[in-house]
Design a protein around this motif. Structure first.
Motif, short mmCIF file in Angstrom:
data_model
loop_
_atom_site.label_atom_id
_atom_site.label_comp_id
_atom_site.label_asym_id
_atom_site.label_seq_id
_atom_site.Cartn_x
_atom_site.Cartn_y
_atom_site.Cartn_z
N PHE A 47 0.86 -1.26 -0.22
CA PHE A 47 0.17 0.05 -0.20
C PHE A 47 1.01 1.08 -0.05
CE2 PHE A 47 -2.46 3.78 1.57
CZ PHE A 47 -3.64 3.39 1.14
N GLN A 48 1.86 1.19 0.63
CA GLN A 48 2.85 2.05 1.11
C GLN A 48 3.91 2.85 -0.04
OE1 GLN A 48 2.61 4.23 3.23
NE2 GLN A 48 1.29 4.04 4.22
N MET A 49 4.50 1.54 -0.93
CA MET A 49 4.64 1.93 -1.91
C MET A 49 4.19 2.04 -3.45
SD MET A 49 7.03 -1.26 -4.00
CE MET A 49 5.61 -2.99 -4.17
N VAL A 50 2.55 1.90 -3.37
CA VAL A 50 1.66 2.58 -4.89
C VAL A 50 1.09 3.81 -4.09
CG1 VAL A 50 -0.37 1.69 -4.68
CG2 VAL A 50 0.44 -0.17 -5.47
N CYS A 51 1.50 4.07 -3.16
CA CYS A 51 1.07 5.85 -2.49
C CYS A 51 2.31 6.15 -3.35
CB CYS A 51 0.60 5.73 -1.09
SG CYS A 51 -0.71 5.46 -0.39
N ALA A 52 3.51 5.58 -2.54
CA ALA A 52 4.73 6.40 -2.89
C ALA A 52 5.05 6.64 -4.52
CB ALA A 52 6.47 5.75 -2.38
N VAL A 53 4.82 5.31 -5.49
CA VAL A 53 5.62 5.55 -6.74
C VAL A 53 4.60 5.92 -7.36
CG1 VAL A 53 6.80 3.01 -6.25
CG2 VAL A 53 4.48 3.36 -7.29
N THR A 54 3.37 6.02 -7.51
CA THR A 54 1.94 7.10 -7.97
C THR A 54 1.66 8.45 -7.47
OG1 THR A 54 0.37 6.24 -6.47
CG2 THR A 54 1.24 4.49 -8.33
N GLY A 55 2.17 9.03 -6.40
CA GLY A 55 1.72 10.35 -6.20
C GLY A 55 0.06 9.65 -5.03
N LEU A 56 -0.14 8.81 -5.53
CA LEU A 56 -1.41 8.72 -5.12
C LEU A 56 -1.90 9.52 -3.13
CD1 LEU A 56 -3.30 6.18 -7.25
CD2 LEU A 56 -3.88 8.61 -7.34
N ALA A 57 -2.84 9.43 -3.01
CA ALA A 57 -3.37 9.44 -1.63
C ALA A 57 -3.96 8.39 -1.03
CB ALA A 57 -4.32 10.94 -1.15
N ASP A 58 -4.18 8.21 -0.10
CA ASP A 58 -4.28 6.98 0.56
C ASP A 58 -5.67 6.38 0.22
OD1 ASP A 58 -1.93 6.81 2.25
OD2 ASP A 58 -2.58 6.33 4.20
N GLU A 59 -6.94 7.77 0.26
CA GLU A 59 -7.63 8.00 0.45
C GLU A 59 -8.38 7.20 -1.57
OE1 GLU A 59 -7.39 12.34 0.56
OE2 GLU A 59 -6.55 10.45 1.83
N GLU A 60 -7.21 7.64 -2.23
CA GLU A 60 -6.91 7.30 -3.28
C GLU A 60 -6.65 6.12 -3.94
OE1 GLU A 60 -6.85 11.75 -5.00
OE2 GLU A 60 -4.95 10.93 -4.82
N VAL A 61 -5.81 5.84 -2.91
CA VAL A 61 -5.61 4.63 -3.26
C VAL A 61 -6.57 3.36 -2.49
CG1 VAL A 61 -3.39 2.74 -2.73
CG2 VAL A 61 -2.90 4.73 -3.29
N ASP A 62 -7.39 3.45 -1.27
CA ASP A 62 -8.20 3.18 -0.87
C ASP A 62 -8.96 1.81 -2.20
OD1 ASP A 62 -7.04 2.12 1.19
OD2 ASP A 62 -8.49 4.20 2.36
N GLU A 63 -9.88 3.63 -3.35
CA GLU A 63 -10.26 3.06 -3.98
C GLU A 63 -10.33 2.44 -5.78
OE1 GLU A 63 -13.80 4.54 -3.41
OE2 GLU A 63 -13.10 5.10 -1.82
N LEU A 64 -8.77 2.03 -5.44
CA LEU A 64 -8.62 1.13 -6.62
C LEU A 64 -8.97 -0.27 -6.51
CD1 LEU A 64 -4.86 1.60 -6.52
CD2 LEU A 64 -6.19 2.11 -8.26
N THR A 65 -9.43 -1.56 -7.59
CA THR A 65 -10.03 -2.35 -7.76
C THR A 65 -8.57 -2.99 -7.01
OG1 THR A 65 -9.13 -2.73 -10.10
CG2 THR A 65 -11.64 -1.72 -9.54
#
Length: 103
Positions: A47-65
């Motif tokens: 989760f933290q890696m996806v946030c870091a490499v995309t620049g998405l906020a936690d709440e945006e990553v939470d909405e990914l399929t």
């Protein structure tokens, strides 16, 4: 530097009026690696890696399929510098030093 990978989401993220249909992986900084390494478990690490490499906020990553999350996490692991995944990283404090020969 080579082109940064762009991933098209199978389902757009919609938060308010903001709609995200693609994410571009970016080079991460040391502060992000600290967050990643402090994660409690494998999922939180991803989760933290996806946030870091995309620049998405936690709440945006939470909405990914789950499929999009997995695709980004796998691409992110390939995108990280080899030193970041090396088992020897940090074994001597994480920094290299140069010493001068004794006179």
């Amino acid at each position: 530097m080579a082109d940064k990978p762009t991933i098209t989401l199978s389902e757009p993220i919609e938060l308010g009026e903001k709609v995200i249909t693609t994410v571009t992986l970016r080079t991460i900084k040391t502060k992000s690696m600290r967050k990643i390494s402090a994660a409690k478990d494998d999922f939180e690490t991803s989760f933290q890696m996806v946030c870091a490499v995309t620049g998405l906020a936690d709440e945006e990553v939470d909405e990914l399929t789950v499929g999009d999350f997995t695709k980004i996490a796998e691409a992110a692991a390939d995108f990280l510098p080899q030193e970041a995944s090396s088992p020897n990283t940090g074994s001597s404090g994480g920094a290299s030093s140069q010493t001068s020969p004794a006179s």
